[in-house]
Design an enzyme around this catalytic site. Structure first.
Site, mmCIF file in Angstrom:
data_model
loop_
_atom_site.group_PDB
_atom_site.id
_atom_site.type_symbol
_atom_site.label_atom_id
_atom_site.label_comp_id
_atom_site.label_asym_id
_atom_site.label_seq_id
_atom_site.Cartn_x
_atom_site.Cartn_y
_atom_site.Cartn_z
ATOM 1 N N GLY A 14 37.638 -16.183 0.623
ATOM 2 C CA GLY A 14 36.715 -15.132 1.047
ATOM 3 C C GLY A 14 37.057 -13.793 0.430
ATOM 4 O O GLY A 14 38.085 -13.634 -0.240
ATOM 5 N N GLY A 42 31.764 -10.080 5.655
ATOM 6 C CA GLY A 42 31.726 -8.644 5.390
ATOM 7 C C GLY A 42 31.520 -8.486 3.898
ATOM 8 O O GLY A 42 32.453 -8.661 3.125
ATOM 9 N N GLN A 226 32.125 -16.355 3.295
ATOM 10 C CA GLN A 226 33.495 -16.867 3.318
ATOM 11 C C GLN A 226 33.844 -17.450 1.940
ATOM 12 O O GLN A 226 33.254 -17.058 0.948
ATOM 13 C CB GLN A 226 33.698 -17.908 4.436
ATOM 14 C CG GLN A 226 33.696 -17.307 5.840
ATOM 15 C CD GLN A 226 32.327 -17.016 6.403
ATOM 16 O OE1 GLN A 226 31.463 -17.864 6.399
ATOM 17 N NE2 GLN A 226 32.117 -15.811 6.911
ATOM 18 N N LYS A 333 37.231 -7.668 -9.798
ATOM 19 C CA LYS A 333 38.430 -6.849 -9.570
ATOM 20 C C LYS A 333 39.481 -6.966 -10.674
ATOM 21 O O LYS A 333 40.678 -6.829 -10.423
ATOM 22 C CB LYS A 333 39.030 -7.163 -8.184
ATOM 23 C CG LYS A 333 37.981 -6.988 -7.070
ATOM 24 C CD LYS A 333 38.543 -7.008 -5.684
ATOM 25 C CE LYS A 333 38.944 -5.639 -5.198
ATOM 26 N NZ LYS A 333 39.015 -5.529 -3.721
ATOM 27 N N LEU A 334 39.012 -7.200 -11.897
ATOM 28 C CA LEU A 334 39.950 -7.253 -13.025
ATOM 29 C C LEU A 334 40.655 -5.904 -13.171
ATOM 30 O O LEU A 334 41.824 -5.831 -13.556
ATOM 31 C CB LEU A 334 39.188 -7.622 -14.309
ATOM 32 C CG LEU A 334 40.045 -7.894 -15.530
ATOM 33 C CD1 LEU A 334 40.918 -9.128 -15.337
ATOM 34 C CD2 LEU A 334 39.187 -8.088 -16.789
#
Ligand code: GDP
Ligand code: IMO
Ligand code: MG
Length: 427
Positions: A14, A42, A226, A333-334
């Site tokens: 997740g 979220g 998730q 998110k590299l």
């Protein structure tokens, strides 16, 4: 011409950045669909510098003129549902049209009480670390055939009758097993009746609507919540959520057939995080974990809990790609890995002195130690890179390494949280 049905799933535990990827794809999508889970999700979207976290509503809600669907497989918390709609309204934001399946199950106040009471009952060492949103108990009632569905809220007399039978049993459990106070019928019925009135405007046969959308050649995006390793069947049981988080859940949760899917999209974070209890072989409780948490802002978007962090786990990723049918990878998110020094990747586990080269059953996973390969890192800030060629060589290498190990192309790369901080590589 038949429509396009794309299904997007989280490949880890997740919080891979699914919300951002859905939002990035938004312009080309006609219908956004949530099909499992509930307000335990979220999904963060940052558009024009403004942040919004979708818990129950699909992440396409910021696109006026589009359609957002809450499918039958979702467990709908009416309080949260109405709160999210109000929050969007308060922001003065144009919104997509929203429809809800009459067959979605309703998360009732007693589900949340049971969720917390059962966690307390399990106690330290056995608790799951749930979000406390009543998800498990609501799905239990669905399968026990004693749940309330959205359609039940719409008919006052049916609602009262069903609730009185349900509460009879729930109150015995609450008082005699968990030592909680009983819930008087009217205290549950009155708000539920109000929810029904408010929900009435949104209820439609979502299965028929989606079938029609396919026939009309529309572009449909199924947004998983998730992650694969939290799947009720294939995840790290019992430390999982109570729904099918793999792509398979997209079919039962909407009524769309398997054969309608035209593309599978895996959302993969460039490292691993997990929130809640359960095994996570690459968890780093030292400096690396702390730096990933701080740089990546890894705190739960629902509960604010610090997320457990560590390097990318290739065993887990390969397992996930096989379970979900591969597809194309959106790597997120590299940018967080910039300046971390060398990068490690888990390429095997060691279990009682033996090398294990595939993801392992949950019970053994607790005992697995990661075996790492080390790759060169990079120092440059990459958050402004708009093209693959603009990334430092070591970052490009890392992306290619993931492609090879996962056996799928990385066609989208996240270099920041904003909608625009995305590199498109033939997505
Ligand atoms: P989801 O549950 O999969 O939608 O993910 P969450 O929203 O819970 O967590 C992902 C977090 O990372 C959010 O705070 C996003 O704003 C953020 N995020 C998403 N993609 C990127 C990215 O490529 N770079 C950075 N730095 N942050 C990102
Ligand atoms: P998104 O969609 C990360 C975790 C909880 C707990 C376990 C069971 O944002 O990726 P539950 O309340 O579902 O019964 O909790 O699952 N969990 C999540 N972890 N992201 C999520 O959603 C999660 N939803 C549930 O922390 O370990
Ligand atoms: Mg999340």
């Amino acid at each position: 011409m038949k429509g396009k049905v794309e299904i997007l799933f989280g490949a880890q535990w997740g919080d891979e950045g699914k919300g951002k990827v859905v939002d990035t794809m938004g312009a080309g999508v006609d219908v956004f669909v949530r099909y499992q889970g509930g307000a335990n999700a979220g999904h963060t979207v940052i558009a024009d510098g403004k942040k919004i976290i979708f818990k129950l509503l699909p992440s396409g809600m910021l696109y006026p003129g589009k359609l957002c669907v809450i499918g039958n497989g979702v467990v709908l918390d009416p309080e949260q549902f109405l709160k999210e709609i109000k929050e969007l309204g308060d922001r003065g934001q144009d919104r997509a049209r929203l429809v809800v399946s009459p067959h979605a199950h309703v998360v009732m106040p007693y589900h949340k009480i049971f969720d917390k009471a059962q966690e307390a009952f399990r106690g330290k060492g056995h608790m799951i670390g749930t979000t406390g949103r009543g998800i498990g108990p609501c799905y239990v009632d669905k399968y026990a055939r004693s749940g309330l569905r959205v359609e039940d809220l719409l008919d006052e007399s049916r609602l009262r009758e069903k609730l009185s039978v349900i509460l009879e049993e729930k109150n015995r459990l609450l008082t005699k097993v968990y030592g909680e106070n009983p819930l008087p019928l009217n205290e549950v019925y009155e708000p539920a009746r109000e929810w029904g009135k408010a929900l009435l405007h949104y209820v439609e046969d979502t299965t028929a609507l989606l079938h029609d959308a396919v026939d009309e050649g529309k572009s449909i995006l199924l947004e998983g919540a998730q992650g694969t390793l939290l799947d009720i069947d294939h995840g790290t049981y019992p430390y999982v959520t109570s729904s099918s988080t793999t792509t398979a859940g997209g079919f039962t949760g909407t009524g769309l057939p398997l054969t309608s899917v035209t593309r599978v999209i895996a959302v993969v974070k460039a490292y691993t995080t997990r929130v809640g209890e359960g095994p996570m072989p690459t968890e780093d409780k030292g400096d690396v974990g702390t730096r990933l948490r701080e740089k990546g802002g890894e705190f739960g978007s629902i509960t604010g809990r610090p997320r457990r962090c560590g390097w990318l786990d290739m065993m887990a990723l390969r397992y996930s790609m096989r379970l979900n049918g591969g597809g194309t990878i959106a790597l997120t998110k590299l940018d967080v890995l910039s300046g971390l020094g060398e990068i490690k990747v888990c390429t095997a586990y060691e279990l009682n002195g033996t090398k294990v080269e595939r993801f392992t059953a949950p019970l053994a996973l607790e005992e697995c130690r990661p075996v790492y390969e080390t790759l060169p890192g990079w120092d440059e800030d990459i958050s402004g890179c708009a093209e693959f060629g603009a990334l430092p060589g070591a970052a490009r290498n890392y992306v290619r390494y993931i492609e090879e190990a996962a056996g799928a192309p990385v066609s989208l790369i996240g270099v920041g949280a904003d909608r625009n901080q995305t590199i498109n590589r033939g997505f």
